[in-house]
Design a protein around this motif. Structure first.
Motif: not given
Length: 365
Positions: A113-115, A122-125, A185-186, A193-195
């Protein structure tokens, strides 16, 4: 202070865990065994999910199709912003932690639901579950502390003259948070390839497809459909207003758990050096609850006002946090460990403002 290249940072290890973690786990396990309850949300969460989505859907219809005056548009826009935040607080957050359902598919669907509301699950994880939850308030690792050059949120970060006013302008920055997350950000993290310091495997297959599909679905309901019925300036103005309500709500709630006077900020140790506390003790030192006896706020925030319990037991649904809070406070008292709690939202807000003032002053290093 010499700033370290994020690419050179090796995430630190915690000191060996103490008996505190065993006592906390045993006490919470006993609660579920004695009560016979599931660790997940069950029917209560399904009803709550339906309620919040009905709120969001009704607000959207009122805003896009029914509002005939500016004040009606503002009321509907504010309602939509709060409802979208409610989806994130309650549905996505539990799903993203695997706490919504005992079934993997149920957790995936609710995490996705975030998407639909503009982010990327995916990035949030990686950003939330790994860097924030594991290394809470570790400066240089926890990306939630990284807001430079706009904010100074840790003693080891550089201070600029305008930080003395950050407690005043921070609310405007929170307003820009959703758009920055949704449109910058996403995609930046996907390309790099980095957060923060954390390497993020680039999504492939369905994960990559859903990332872009989610952005398209969000753009469709947030911008494309309204543009069919309204002028460009009206759509952009209302989008900005909804983002303001959403951003201030999200930013404030997130910061009241960790960027307050009582919560420790831990400097990043040299590579190979352990953090000074065990994992459980670290979570207790860096996290705070607020307004634990406010049932309305607790319902709306999805238990995020019980952040201590959430950080200790992230895979337990938030519907159990009020009960778990009493257990955690009791075990902490018996162990001589402080449990940080603000009795009210006002108290937590004041502590957050004082924290920002302190970090913005010269000589606070």
């Amino acid at each position: 202070m010499v700033q370290r290249d994020p690419a050179s940072i090796v995430p630190p290890k915690f000191s060996p865990h103490t008996s505190l973690r065993d006592r906390l786990n045993a006490a919470v396990e006993a609660y579920f065994e004695d009560s016979g309850r599931s660790r997940h949300g069950g029917l209560r969460m399904w009803v709550k999910t339906a309620t919040i989505f009905a709120w969001a859907g009704g607000s959207y219809v009122a805003l896009v199709f029914l509002a005939a005056t500016w004040w009606q548009a503002l009321l509907a826009g504010a309602s939509l912003g709060l409802a979208v935040a409610g989806i994130g607080f309650n549905v996505q957050h539990d799903g993203g932690h695997g706490a919504y359902s005992k079934r993997r598919l149920g957790n995936r669907l609710t995490a996705w639901t975030l998407d639909l509301i503009g982010g990327s699950s995916y990035m949030w994880n990686f950003k939330h579950n790994i860097t924030h939850h594991h290394y809470t308030n570790v400066d240089g690792v926890d990306e939630d502390l990284q807001a430079d050059p706009f904010l100074r949120l840790a003693p080891g970060q550089p201070r600029y003259w305008y930080h003395r006013y950050q407690h005043l302008y921070v609310w405007l920055l929170y307003a820009f948070f959703p758009a920055k997350w949704e449109w910058y950000d996403d995609f930046k993290n996907l390309i790099l390839g980095r957060s923060g310091h954390q390497r993020v495997p680039r999504p492939r297959g369905w994960a990559l497809t859903w990332l872009f599909l989610g952005k398209l679905i969000f753009a469709a309901w947030a911008l494309a459909i309204p543009l069919v019925l309204h002028s460009l300036w009206q759509v952009l103005a209302i989008y900005a207003f909804v983002a303001l309500v959403l951003g201030v709500t999200l930013g404030t709630v997130f910061q009241l758990a960790h960027c307050v006077e009582e919560a420790d900020i831990t400097p990043l140790p040299a590579n190979g050096v352990r953090l000074p506390r065990s994992w459980a003790e670290h979570q207790l030192a860096t996290t705070a609850d607020f307004a634990p006896r406010n049932p309305v706020l607790g319902w709306y925030l999805g238990g995020l006002n019980f952040q201590v319990e959430h950080h200790l037991f992230p895979r337990v649904s938030h519907v159990h946090y009020p009960k778990l809070a009493a257990i955690v406070r009791r075990v902490c008292a018996e162990s001589g460990v402080r449990h940080h709690t603000h009795r009210s939202l006002r108290s937590a807000l004041r502590s957050h403002i004082r924290f920002l003032k302190h970090m913005g002053r010269a000589g606070t290093g």
